[in-house]
Each structure stands twice: as C-alpha cells, then as structure tokens.
Scaffold this active site. Structure first.
Site, PDB file in Angstrom:
ATOM      1  CB  THR A  76       2.937 -13.718  -2.840  1.00  0.00           C
ATOM      2  OG1 THR A  76       2.872 -12.369  -3.326  1.00  0.00           O
ATOM      3  CG2 THR A  76       4.277 -13.981  -2.178  1.00  0.00           C
TER       4      THR A  76
ATOM      5  CE1 TYR B 286      -5.551  -2.657  -4.536  1.00  0.00           C
ATOM      6  CE2 TYR B 286      -5.498  -0.717  -5.950  1.00  0.00           C
ATOM      7  CZ  TYR B 286      -5.247  -2.058  -5.751  1.00  0.00           C
ATOM      8  OH  TYR B 286      -4.680  -2.820  -6.748  1.00  0.00           O
TER       9      TYR B 286
END
Length: 244
Positions: A12, A149
């Site tokens: 991905t 994050y």
C-alpha cells in the site's frame, strides 16, 4: 534473486518513497506485486517504472474502499502471501493547532484504514502469509509536534503484537518496521527546508538520513521465509536516533 519467488504481494502506498522502493525489491525477488495509491499521476508513473504490477487506486483512509482492494487482489492473484501496509500521512502540528478533522484524517489513513484492510484481506491470506506494518520511531521518542502521528504509529506497533496472537493459528505472522528519518519526498511535503533537514540529521548518531532501500531490505526479510521464526516484532531502523 528469488527470496520471494512465486509469492503474491501487496504494497500500500506503493507509488513513491519507501513503498515504491519496496515494490521494486519485491519484483526483483520474484514476487507478483500489487500496489495501491491515491494519486492517479503517481500511480501511472509507478506503473511505467515498475512494469508488470497490478495498480489499484485506493484511499487508505476509506474503510469501505478496503474491501475493493481485497476484491481486486482476489480477482487478479487469487490470494496473498505478503502484505506491506505502508500507506500513511504525516501531519505535524503543535497541540494548539489541531482540529478534529485533521486528527480524524491521520487516524483514518494511518491506523483505521490499515486495520480494516487486514480484516478485508483475511479470506485471501494464504497460510503462512506475512504482514509487515510500516510504523515509526516517532512512537518511541518525544518529538515536538508529532503527537497525533506518533499515536497512530504506536497503534500499529501494538497491532503487530495483538494481530500476531490472533492470526498465528493460521500461520500468519505480523511484524513491524519502525524507520527513523528517511530521505523521501515526505520531508518536503511537510515543509522542511534544507536548514530543518540539517537540524534533523544532527539528531541522528550515524549523521545521515536513511535510504528507502534500507527499509525495503528489512521488509523483504520480514516478507520472506527467512523470517519464519520472527513474530510480533518491531525492527527499528533509525541510525541510532531512538536508542543513543
């Protein structure tokens, strides 16, 4: 080189940076490869560069879209032997500047989408398949402006362990790579100039950023049968940034 000969692999976020380099390495090692990405132009460029790959346009943060990715893999490959969940977004802001939409987007792309992609792939994962999660050393260090994050990446590190426990009866291994600063387009995308990159490099004991190839080398190992006894692990690749 044939460490992945006859294996069917999915990368991905495979149209740039670490994902593109890993797709390139998978092909060189004999795998049949599918890549996903959300930018049509980047996907087309990757298709031209890589050659014989299956290209799937997909938004990593769209839960419903993960079933479409799994369907495309099933229709073209029949099943999967290796998965590198690499797609992600890097959004770095001071705490005071975060809003709900930005928070939700980071969580969706970096954690929620990958989780539901694994779920969608379950029926087509071969016995003995390997799943590799691309996390980050930000989950282990207190870097300013990286709170959201880092939280998403910490979630992936946890999944490497919990999903290993759940999927091991099928022989499916889940492991993680945690890169430090890597020389990819990401740093430019988040607004880092030469001075900021130099300051970042100054925090790395080895005195340089890593290369996408150095991460791809680790992913090839974890995707191959060479790592058959490696389960629920995290391989930190950061030039000593998080440990020294």
């Amino acid at each position: 080189m044939s460490r992945l000969k006859d294996k069917r692999a999915l990368v991905t976020g495979g149209s740039s940076g670490i994902g593109l380099e890993t797709a390139r390495r998978f092909l060189a090692e004999g795998a049949r490869v599918a890549i996903t990405g959300s930018n049509p132009a980047s996907l087309e460029a990757a298709r031209k560069e890589l050659g014989d790959v299956l290209v799937i346009h997909a938004d990593a943060g769209d839960v419903a879209g993960q079933t479409k990715v799994a369907d495309a893999i099933r229709d073209n490959f029949g099943g999967l032997d290796a998965v590198f969940l690499n797609a992600g977004v890097g959004d770095f802001r001071p705490l005071a500047q975060w809003d709900e939409a930005g928070f939700d987007r980071s969580m969706a792309v970096n954690l929620k989408g990958p989780f539901f992609l694994v779920q969608a792939l379950l029926p087509i994962l071969a016995k003995g398949a390997s799943i590799v999660l691309n996390t980050s050393i930000n989950a282990r260090i207190g870097m300013p402006n990286s709170s959201v994050y880092a939280a998403t990446k910490a979630g992936l590190i946890s999944l490497a362990r919990t999903l290993s426990g759940e999927l091991l009866p099928r022989g499916i291994r889940v492991n993680a790579v945690s890169p430090g600063p890597i020389a990819t387009p990401l740093h430019g995308k988040i607004g880092m100039g030469d001075a900021e990159i130099k300051g970042l490099v100054g925090q790395i004991p080895l005195g340089r950023r890593g290369s996408p190839k150095e991460i791809a080398d680790a992913v090839v190992f974890l995707a191959s049968d060479e790592s058959a006894f490696t389960v629920g692990s995290e391989l930190i690749i950061d030039g000593g940034m998080s440990t020294l």
